[in-house]
Design a protein around this motif. Structure first.
Motif, mmCIF file in Angstrom:
data_model
loop_
_atom_site.group_PDB
_atom_site.id
_atom_site.type_symbol
_atom_site.label_atom_id
_atom_site.label_comp_id
_atom_site.label_asym_id
_atom_site.label_seq_id
_atom_site.Cartn_x
_atom_site.Cartn_y
_atom_site.Cartn_z
ATOM 1 N N THR A 135 0.939 -0.924 -0.120
ATOM 2 C CA THR A 135 0.494 0.248 -0.192
ATOM 3 C C THR A 135 1.316 0.882 0.198
ATOM 4 O O THR A 135 0.448 1.981 -0.496
ATOM 5 N N THR A 136 1.537 0.794 0.733
ATOM 6 C CA THR A 136 2.718 2.437 1.001
ATOM 7 C C THR A 136 3.588 2.512 -0.374
ATOM 8 O O THR A 136 3.371 3.315 -0.748
ATOM 9 N N GLN A 137 3.910 1.325 -1.454
ATOM 10 C CA GLN A 137 4.339 2.348 -2.396
ATOM 11 C C GLN A 137 3.505 1.891 -3.393
ATOM 12 O O GLN A 137 3.941 3.198 -4.249
ATOM 13 N N THR A 138 2.773 1.711 -3.500
ATOM 14 C CA THR A 138 1.786 1.923 -4.645
ATOM 15 C C THR A 138 1.141 3.410 -3.708
ATOM 16 O O THR A 138 1.167 4.329 -4.860
ATOM 17 N N GLU A 139 1.412 4.164 -3.112
ATOM 18 C CA GLU A 139 0.846 5.097 -2.298
ATOM 19 C C GLU A 139 2.203 6.205 -3.821
ATOM 20 O O GLU A 139 1.914 7.613 -3.439
ATOM 21 N N ILE A 140 3.314 6.084 -2.714
ATOM 22 C CA ILE A 140 4.436 6.280 -3.223
ATOM 23 C C ILE A 140 4.141 7.168 -5.052
ATOM 24 O O ILE A 140 4.252 7.674 -5.532
ATOM 25 N N LEU A 141 4.044 5.468 -5.575
ATOM 26 C CA LEU A 141 4.401 5.777 -7.309
ATOM 27 C C LEU A 141 3.135 6.390 -7.783
ATOM 28 O O LEU A 141 3.714 7.378 -8.838
ATOM 29 N N TYR A 142 2.086 6.443 -7.043
ATOM 30 C CA TYR A 142 0.795 7.207 -7.727
ATOM 31 C C TYR A 142 1.429 9.624 -7.024
ATOM 32 O O TYR A 142 0.709 9.821 -8.092
ATOM 33 N N LYS A 143 1.804 9.357 -6.096
ATOM 34 C CA LYS A 143 1.601 10.457 -5.326
ATOM 35 C C LYS A 143 3.246 11.502 -6.699
ATOM 36 O O LYS A 143 3.443 12.314 -6.912
ATOM 37 N N SER A 144 3.887 10.073 -7.180
ATOM 38 C CA SER A 144 4.997 10.669 -7.984
ATOM 39 C C SER A 144 4.520 10.351 -9.938
ATOM 40 O O SER A 144 5.369 10.776 -10.426
ATOM 41 N N ARG A 145 3.760 10.058 -9.701
ATOM 42 C CA ARG A 145 3.691 9.740 -11.046
ATOM 43 C C ARG A 145 4.869 8.907 -11.860
ATOM 44 O O ARG A 145 4.626 8.908 -13.768
ATOM 45 N N ARG A 146 5.665 7.866 -11.250
ATOM 46 C CA ARG A 146 6.717 6.829 -12.096
ATOM 47 C C ARG A 146 7.699 7.984 -12.308
ATOM 48 O O ARG A 146 8.051 8.379 -13.241
ATOM 49 N N ARG A 147 7.494 9.832 -11.962
ATOM 50 C CA ARG A 147 8.335 10.484 -11.773
ATOM 51 C C ARG A 147 9.306 10.912 -11.438
ATOM 52 O O ARG A 147 9.178 10.444 -9.962
ATOM 53 N N CYS A 148 11.352 10.882 -11.712
ATOM 54 C CA CYS A 148 12.485 10.855 -10.406
ATOM 55 C C CYS A 148 12.510 12.247 -10.254
ATOM 56 O O CYS A 148 12.420 13.822 -10.897
ATOM 57 N N PRO A 149 11.734 12.887 -8.768
ATOM 58 C CA PRO A 149 12.636 14.201 -7.976
ATOM 59 C C PRO A 149 13.621 14.514 -8.745
ATOM 60 O O PRO A 149 14.028 15.602 -8.440
ATOM 61 N N ILE A 150 15.179 13.486 -8.858
ATOM 62 C CA ILE A 150 16.213 13.844 -8.933
ATOM 63 C C ILE A 150 16.303 14.777 -10.247
ATOM 64 O O ILE A 150 16.468 15.660 -10.394
ATOM 65 N N CYS A 151 15.787 13.794 -11.088
ATOM 66 C CA CYS A 151 15.358 13.879 -12.713
ATOM 67 C C CYS A 151 14.798 16.008 -12.549
ATOM 68 O O CYS A 151 15.245 16.706 -13.850
ATOM 69 N N TYR A 152 13.614 15.078 -12.043
ATOM 70 C CA TYR A 152 13.111 17.063 -12.152
ATOM 71 C C TYR A 152 13.486 18.644 -11.537
ATOM 72 O O TYR A 152 13.194 19.176 -12.797
ATOM 73 N N GLY A 153 13.990 17.860 -10.242
ATOM 74 C CA GLY A 153 14.587 18.832 -9.496
ATOM 75 C C GLY A 153 15.619 19.529 -10.180
ATOM 76 O O GLY A 153 15.884 20.319 -10.236
ATOM 77 N N LEU A 154 16.789 18.531 -10.450
ATOM 78 C CA LEU A 154 18.057 19.367 -11.510
ATOM 79 C C LEU A 154 17.597 19.368 -12.776
ATOM 80 O O LEU A 154 18.512 20.623 -13.624
ATOM 81 N N ASN A 155 17.185 19.010 -13.573
ATOM 82 C CA ASN A 155 17.027 18.759 -14.635
ATOM 83 C C ASN A 155 15.826 19.539 -15.433
ATOM 84 O O ASN A 155 15.459 19.623 -16.871
ATOM 85 N N GLY A 156 14.712 19.629 -14.534
ATOM 86 C CA GLY A 156 13.524 19.702 -15.556
ATOM 87 C C GLY A 156 13.027 18.355 -15.870
ATOM 88 O O GLY A 156 11.526 18.958 -16.941
ATOM 89 N N ASP A 157 12.941 17.056 -15.865
ATOM 90 C CA ASP A 157 12.677 16.603 -16.847
ATOM 91 C C ASP A 157 11.477 15.551 -15.811
ATOM 92 O O ASP A 157 11.841 15.239 -14.725
ATOM 93 N N THR A 158 10.845 15.755 -16.587
ATOM 94 C CA THR A 158 9.667 15.420 -15.738
ATOM 95 C C THR A 158 8.765 13.587 -17.109
ATOM 96 O O THR A 158 7.101 13.273 -17.180
ATOM 97 N N ASP A 159 9.714 13.106 -17.345
ATOM 98 C CA ASP A 159 9.126 12.559 -18.232
ATOM 99 C C ASP A 159 8.967 10.943 -17.255
ATOM 100 O O ASP A 159 9.534 11.135 -15.982
ATOM 101 N N ILE A 160 7.994 9.922 -17.840
ATOM 102 C CA ILE A 160 8.120 8.533 -16.743
ATOM 103 C C ILE A 160 9.190 7.633 -17.181
ATOM 104 O O ILE A 160 9.861 8.201 -17.982
ATOM 105 N N LYS A 161 9.523 7.436 -15.926
ATOM 106 C CA LYS A 161 11.036 6.916 -15.981
ATOM 107 C C LYS A 161 10.526 4.718 -14.997
ATOM 108 O O LYS A 161 9.299 5.310 -14.479
#
Length: 231
Positions: free
Chosen positions: A9-35
């Motif tokens: 249930t915790t894994q599912t919540e994390i995957l849902y909240k992140s939409r399978r986007r990597c926060p480091i990719c986003y934070g450093l490069n503005g990359d919002t692609d699914i990973k």
């Protein structure tokens, strides 16, 4: 520490909240692609499965964060957590459609902060306008002004120099000067030592000119402030 499996249930919540986007990719490069990736323990303690200690990371950043290279790359727990929280916030507010890149999101945030600052400055300008109007109203009502009201007026309009151009500061100074002159002429006219004659007539005429000036200034006050307060 022995590894504890993260609850499904915790894994599912994390995957849902992140939409399978990597926060480091986003934070450093503005990359919002699914990973493709996996859930990382931010404190690198695999037994700590608290929700706040977990984040979905792409494989590359998971290896980088978990491995020894994380020191050389300066990927710190609080840094990654901040990227993650920012990403969660964006999805909560905007969803996945038209997801902005990092620069756009920061620009929007800056715009909100700038708008708030402009609103606060506008409120301070309004306060000074109202203080001037109040001061002029006292003079028109009483044809005189008390020294305590002059001191209060000076104190409450003192910051106008930081908020307006020189024309408003000059107007405030002129109002204060004319108020001082009005007090002086009233004091002379009320003196039992001023006999009827040319001097008394001259002072009475000056007093009337001052009152006319205050009446005219009151009527024109809005036009002075219109460039600064019109929306």
């Amino acid at each position: 520490m022995s590894r504890k499996k993260v609850k499904q249930t915790t894994q599912t919540e994390i995957l849902y909240k992140s939409r399978r986007r990597c926060p480091i990719c986003y934070g450093l490069n503005g990359d919002t692609d699914i990973k493709k990736g996996q859930i990382a323990h931010l404190d690198q303690d695999s037994s700590n499965n608290d929700f706040d200690n977990l984040a979905f990371l792409c494989f590359d950043h998971h290896d980088e964060f978990d491995g020894k290279t994380s020191q050389s790359k300066s990927l710190q727990k609080d840094e990654v957590k901040k990227y993650r929280d920012d990403l969660y916030q964006i999805f909560e507010e905007l969803g996945t459609e038209n997801l902005p890149d990092l620069e756009v999101f920061e620009e929007n945030t800056n715009n909100v902060e700038r708008d708030k600052l402009e609103f606060d400055v506008y409120q301070e300008k309004i306060k000074i306008y109202r203080e001037i109007r109040k001061f002029l109203g006292l003079i028109i009502r009483d044809a005189d002004i008390e020294i305590k009201d002059m001191i209060e007026f000076a104190n409450k309009t003192d910051e106008a120099v930081f908020l307006f151009d020189k024309d408003i500061s000059k107007l405030i100074a002129e109002i204060y000067h004319q108020a001082s002159q009005l007090r002086y002429t009233n004091k002379r006219l009320n003196s039992r030592y001023l006999d009827v004659g040319r001097e008394r007539t001259r002072i009475a005429e000056e007093n009337m000119e001052l009152l006319n000036w205050f009446s005219k200034t009151t009527k024109e006050l809005k036009s002075h402030f219109y460039p600064y307060l019109s929306l």
